[in-house]
Design a protein around this motif. Sequence first.
Motif, PDB file in Angstrom:
ATOM      1  N   SER A 284       6.113   5.252  -9.097  1.00 30.05           N
ATOM      2  CA  SER A 284       6.117   5.443  -7.648  1.00 30.05           C
ATOM      3  C   SER A 284       4.690   5.493  -7.116  1.00 30.05           C
ATOM      4  O   SER A 284       4.400   4.965  -6.036  1.00 30.05           O
ATOM      5  CB  SER A 284       6.861   6.736  -7.275  1.00 30.05           C
ATOM      6  OG  SER A 284       8.201   6.673  -7.705  1.00 30.05           O
ATOM      7  N   ALA A 285       3.797   6.138  -7.859  1.00 34.82           N
ATOM      8  CA  ALA A 285       2.399   6.214  -7.433  1.00 34.82           C
ATOM      9  C   ALA A 285       1.800   4.804  -7.390  1.00 34.82           C
ATOM     10  O   ALA A 285       1.093   4.435  -6.444  1.00 34.82           O
ATOM     11  CB  ALA A 285       1.603   7.104  -8.374  1.00 34.82           C
ATOM     12  N   THR A 286       2.093   4.011  -8.403  1.00 35.42           N
ATOM     13  CA  THR A 286       1.588   2.639  -8.433  1.00 35.42           C
ATOM     14  C   THR A 286       2.101   1.842  -7.234  1.00 35.42           C
ATOM     15  O   THR A 286       1.334   1.145  -6.555  1.00 35.42           O
ATOM     16  CB  THR A 286       2.013   1.947  -9.752  1.00 35.42           C
ATOM     17  OG1 THR A 286       1.515   2.735 -10.845  1.00 35.42           O
ATOM     18  CG2 THR A 286       1.459   0.546  -9.849  1.00 35.42           C
ATOM     19  N   SER A 287       3.398   1.974  -6.968  1.00 34.98           N
ATOM     20  CA  SER A 287       3.974   1.259  -5.818  1.00 34.98           C
ATOM     21  C   SER A 287       3.305   1.699  -4.525  1.00 34.98           C
ATOM     22  O   SER A 287       2.968   0.874  -3.665  1.00 34.98           O
ATOM     23  CB  SER A 287       5.478   1.525  -5.713  1.00 34.98           C
ATOM     24  OG  SER A 287       6.155   1.002  -6.826  1.00 34.98           O
ATOM     25  N   ALA A 288       3.127   3.014  -4.372  1.00 34.08           N
ATOM     26  CA  ALA A 288       2.566   3.546  -3.123  1.00 34.08           C
ATOM     27  C   ALA A 288       1.127   3.076  -2.931  1.00 34.08           C
ATOM     28  O   ALA A 288       0.738   2.660  -1.835  1.00 34.08           O
ATOM     29  CB  ALA A 288       2.628   5.073  -3.138  1.00 34.08           C
ATOM     30  N   ALA A 289       0.339   3.132  -3.998  1.00 34.81           N
ATOM     31  CA  ALA A 289      -1.075   2.749  -3.895  1.00 34.81           C
ATOM     32  C   ALA A 289      -1.204   1.264  -3.548  1.00 34.81           C
ATOM     33  O   ALA A 289      -1.978   0.879  -2.664  1.00 34.81           O
ATOM     34  CB  ALA A 289      -1.797   3.064  -5.206  1.00 34.81           C
ATOM     35  N   ARG A 290      -0.440   0.423  -4.238  1.00 34.63           N
ATOM     36  CA  ARG A 290      -0.551  -1.025  -4.002  1.00 34.63           C
ATOM     37  C   ARG A 290      -0.028  -1.402  -2.624  1.00 34.63           C
ATOM     38  O   ARG A 290      -0.572  -2.285  -1.954  1.00 34.63           O
ATOM     39  CB  ARG A 290       0.193  -1.797  -5.096  1.00 34.63           C
ATOM     40  CG  ARG A 290      -0.498  -1.636  -6.438  1.00 34.63           C
ATOM     41  CD  ARG A 290       0.195  -2.401  -7.545  1.00 34.63           C
ATOM     42  NE  ARG A 290      -0.409  -2.098  -8.836  1.00 34.63           N
ATOM     43  CZ  ARG A 290       0.087  -2.498  -9.997  1.00 34.63           C
ATOM     44  NH1 ARG A 290       1.193  -3.226 -10.025  1.00 34.63           N
ATOM     45  NH2 ARG A 290      -0.518  -2.185 -11.121  1.00 34.63           N
ATOM     46  N   HIS A 291       1.042  -0.700  -2.193  1.00 39.03           N
ATOM     47  CA  HIS A 291       1.591  -0.974  -0.866  1.00 39.03           C
ATOM     48  C   HIS A 291       0.576  -0.601   0.212  1.00 39.03           C
ATOM     49  O   HIS A 291       0.354  -1.366   1.162  1.00 39.03           O
ATOM     50  CB  HIS A 291       2.889  -0.188  -0.677  1.00 39.03           C
ATOM     51  CG  HIS A 291       3.510  -0.326   0.683  1.00 39.03           C
ATOM     52  ND1 HIS A 291       4.047  -1.505   1.132  1.00 39.03           N
ATOM     53  CD2 HIS A 291       3.666   0.559   1.687  1.00 39.03           C
ATOM     54  CE1 HIS A 291       4.508  -1.334   2.356  1.00 39.03           C
ATOM     55  NE2 HIS A 291       4.288  -0.088   2.727  1.00 39.03           N
ATOM     56  N   ALA A 292      -0.047   0.561   0.065  1.00 39.76           N
ATOM     57  CA  ALA A 292      -1.033   0.992   1.060  1.00 39.76           C
ATOM     58  C   ALA A 292      -2.171  -0.026   1.132  1.00 39.76           C
ATOM     59  O   ALA A 292      -2.622  -0.401   2.222  1.00 39.76           O
ATOM     60  CB  ALA A 292      -1.571   2.374   0.703  1.00 39.76           C
ATOM     61  N   ALA A 293      -2.616  -0.484  -0.025  1.00 35.13           N
ATOM     62  CA  ALA A 293      -3.701  -1.469  -0.052  1.00 35.13           C
ATOM     63  C   ALA A 293      -3.282  -2.753   0.656  1.00 35.13           C
ATOM     64  O   ALA A 293      -4.039  -3.314   1.459  1.00 35.13           O
ATOM     65  CB  ALA A 293      -4.094  -1.755  -1.498  1.00 35.13           C
ATOM     66  N   ALA A 294      -2.075  -3.203   0.367  1.00 36.12           N
ATOM     67  CA  ALA A 294      -1.601  -4.465   0.950  1.00 36.12           C
ATOM     68  C   ALA A 294      -1.466  -4.345   2.469  1.00 36.12           C
ATOM     69  O   ALA A 294      -1.853  -5.264   3.209  1.00 36.12           O
ATOM     70  CB  ALA A 294      -0.259  -4.863   0.328  1.00 36.12           C
ATOM     71  N   GLN A 295      -0.903  -3.220   2.937  1.00 38.95           N
ATOM     72  CA  GLN A 295      -0.707  -3.062   4.378  1.00 38.95           C
ATOM     73  C   GLN A 295      -2.046  -2.949   5.100  1.00 38.95           C
ATOM     74  O   GLN A 295      -2.230  -3.473   6.193  1.00 38.95           O
ATOM     75  CB  GLN A 295       0.156  -1.824   4.673  1.00 38.95           C
ATOM     76  CG  GLN A 295       1.563  -1.878   4.093  1.00 38.95           C
ATOM     77  CD  GLN A 295       2.296  -3.142   4.444  1.00 38.95           C
ATOM     78  OE1 GLN A 295       2.209  -4.148   3.722  1.00 38.95           O
ATOM     79  NE2 GLN A 295       3.014  -3.143   5.553  1.00 38.95           N
ATOM     80  N   LEU A 296      -2.987  -2.237   4.463  1.00 37.30           N
ATOM     81  CA  LEU A 296      -4.304  -2.090   5.071  1.00 37.30           C
ATOM     82  C   LEU A 296      -5.016  -3.452   5.128  1.00 37.30           C
ATOM     83  O   LEU A 296      -5.624  -3.809   6.128  1.00 37.30           O
ATOM     84  CB  LEU A 296      -5.126  -1.086   4.244  1.00 37.30           C
ATOM     85  CG  LEU A 296      -6.346  -0.472   4.922  1.00 37.30           C
ATOM     86  CD1 LEU A 296      -5.944   0.281   6.178  1.00 37.30           C
ATOM     87  CD2 LEU A 296      -7.063   0.484   3.955  1.00 37.30           C
ATOM     88  N   ALA A 297      -4.879  -4.212   4.047  1.00 36.61           N
ATOM     89  CA  ALA A 297      -5.512  -5.531   4.004  1.00 36.61           C
ATOM     90  C   ALA A 297      -4.944  -6.440   5.085  1.00 36.61           C
ATOM     91  O   ALA A 297      -5.657  -7.265   5.652  1.00 36.61           O
ATOM     92  CB  ALA A 297      -5.328  -6.155   2.625  1.00 36.61           C
ATOM     93  N   ALA A 298      -3.652  -6.275   5.355  1.00 39.01           N
ATOM     94  CA  ALA A 298      -2.997  -7.137   6.341  1.00 39.01           C
ATOM     95  C   ALA A 298      -3.103  -6.573   7.755  1.00 39.01           C
ATOM     96  O   ALA A 298      -2.537  -7.143   8.684  1.00 39.01           O
ATOM     97  CB  ALA A 298      -1.522  -7.317   5.956  1.00 39.01           C
ATOM     98  N   SER A 299      -3.784  -5.442   7.901  1.00 37.91           N
ATOM     99  CA  SER A 299      -3.824  -4.729   9.191  1.00 37.91           C
ATOM    100  C   SER A 299      -2.424  -4.581   9.773  1.00 37.91           C
ATOM    101  O   SER A 299      -2.204  -4.777  10.967  1.00 37.91           O
ATOM    102  CB  SER A 299      -4.723  -5.454  10.194  1.00 37.91           C
ATOM    103  OG  SER A 299      -6.007  -5.632   9.652  1.00 37.91           O
TER     104      SER A 299
END
Lengths: 373, 398
Positions: A284-299
Amino acid sequence: MNSLAAEERLAFQHSTARLLADRSTEVDVRRTMETPSGYDADLWKAMADLGVVGLIIDPAYGGAGAGPVEVEVVFEEAGAALLCSPLLSSGVLAAGLLQALDDEDANLRLLPAIADGSLIATAALTGPRGTWTPGAVAVRARAEGDACRLDGRASFVTHAHVADVLLVAANAADGLAIFEVEARAAGVAVTPAPTFDHTLRIAEVAFDGAPARRISTSRPAWDAVEEALSLARVALAGEQAGGGRRVLEFTVDYAKTRLQFGRAIGSYQAIKHMAADLLLESESATSAARHAAAQLAASASDAKAAVELAAFACADAFVKICADAIQMHGGIAFTWNHPAHLYLRRARSDAQLFGAAAFHRERYVCELEAAHG
Amino acid sequence: MADDAAAPVTDDGLREEVRAFLENQWTGLLQGETERKAWFAKVVEARWAVPRWPTEWMGRGLGDVQARIVESEFAAAGATGTGQDRTNLWANTLLAGGTQELKERLLLPLLRGEVGMCLLYSEPGAGSDLAGIRTRADRQIDHFLINGQKVWTSYAATADYGMLIARTDWDVPKHRGISFFFLPMKQPGVEVRPLRQITNESQFNEVFLTDAICPEENLLGELGQGWGVLQTALAYERSVMGEGARGPRSGVAESKNEEPLIALAREAGALSDPLIRQEISKVIGLKKLNALNTARAKAEMKQGTSSALMSLGKLAMSRILHEEARVRTMILGAGSLLEGPDFPRAEDANFLTLNAYFTSIGGGTDQIQRNIIGERVLGLPKEPEVDRDIPFRDVRSG
């Protein structure tokens, strides 16, 4: 924000992983954490040569032009290896803050040297309350002709003791602004504080009429701080996910080989069930971290919510994994020589940096309310 | 199932063919059971129901990639009925293990949705330890005589057949003496009694089997090989499960588009309570994390890497449901003392509290799930099993 192509990202990940497997072993970490500087200057140089230090810096200023997704990936590796380094302070927080403020002169003056590792910068953003909110800033700025001077204190400043330049949040007559301060200038007193996590360095910084240069920006300065903090929180989330995964790996390996009552302890449900729960935490931590990165990258519109979620979910997961890992190991992990406590120390520190879990949970609800209304 | 080589059709050609079928035949939403059955019959007839299956059973022998094209075209049109080669538990189990005679009789009706089915697996004495079943199937001249008791059977009252596991050999270890049957349900030897659940509902039944008759050709797989057939069936069942459990049953929604817990707290005047806000944040976070895990699992499966994440979903969902019910109760406070249609919020919180066990016990308890994750995903050694290698007749039970 920026992103690299997938192959380029993988290359960064693999070369970072190889470098750290080679140069940030447990022996290296234990040696480095006892040194006054708290980081390995040769490894720092190698990381800079690899492009990791200037990862998010615009190519115009000598960086790799990457973004949150690449930062997260690199920090998964750094977390797994318990890397002792000012990478978060200089390469992510300070560089991120400069780019968010976007003062062309300051960028030209500082970013190329940050990218090639020859200059270490950090950001002093909170006072003794340590909440990383504008209200907690305890530094004041006063104009003195064309120049500025700072008075007051900044706390929990990561890697300030090795920094050349401090980016300081201070209250000026016209509101909060960010100031560039030479760390070794007169009127700046950097006092390293003993840290529970020996792989981390923090300092208290006192300003007494310290000469400062105001960094100009077209936006409210704290908005730029939040942007930089988001990036730093994504980095931390990656570190927590990567660290948690590594701890779970060596704990499960131990449970397969440690025999008691004639059986591997991992065959007992008391241990097995803890391991299964920790796998859920880790994934879950891995999913959360990668999702946050992806959403931030995509603004993305939910980028803020995604970062808040990752901030508390990854912090809680890493602490739980490390804490339970010690219990699952038993006596061996109660010794200094076992690495489990090093990770627990890191986990408990990461869980406080840039805002604690409860703070992020509150902000997560606020984001969800805002998304609705 | 055949590979792509058996189907010399191009992706584009296939896509055109599906589209043409849907354009000509699909009229939009289906009203009622009759229209649904009629549509399914058309889909079967046109060989779109089970495109991965061999041609002799109304399939097309397509590989997974092309079958997914068919599914995506159906999905784009909002049409149902295809993809049954993944999702139709009954038909897939029958195709894998059934006799020629039984397949000829039931496969097409199953695909057309004309046959009512139920599961006769669990017993009062065999829950987590399913291989410990004591329902017996005794071979007669041309049929089996079934005696025993099954439990947790949905739709037993209306079913035409039940997929049954029963013991046919008591002198071998427990996994090796089990056989798998399609038991006709509408006969005097089968008695169905509704079971009253802790939620005060009755979705499940107990099924009492007293000299029930099962024709010989309704045996799936070899005699004594039922455990293997069961594993196939369970794999199909699991692949369609984990879609999540039921929500509130009061039918009185808090808000259409807001997070339900936030809406509930707002309505209850508790949204400014910082402690409640922390708890709400944790639960919504858990739900979001589970959704992210599921999305990542699907992405990893697409890349061909197997994913540890799939097995975690059920455990995660148990925790979410229990936690959500706990926080709902916390928000209501003393309001949760009440129940009934006049108190829909209390009704929901209390129902969800009890119904959370549906997921944390049903389909394998959380504890069994943790064993599975520990052993199959993390590779931890199994517990020694004291009943593994002895004749079932000598195994202790109770």
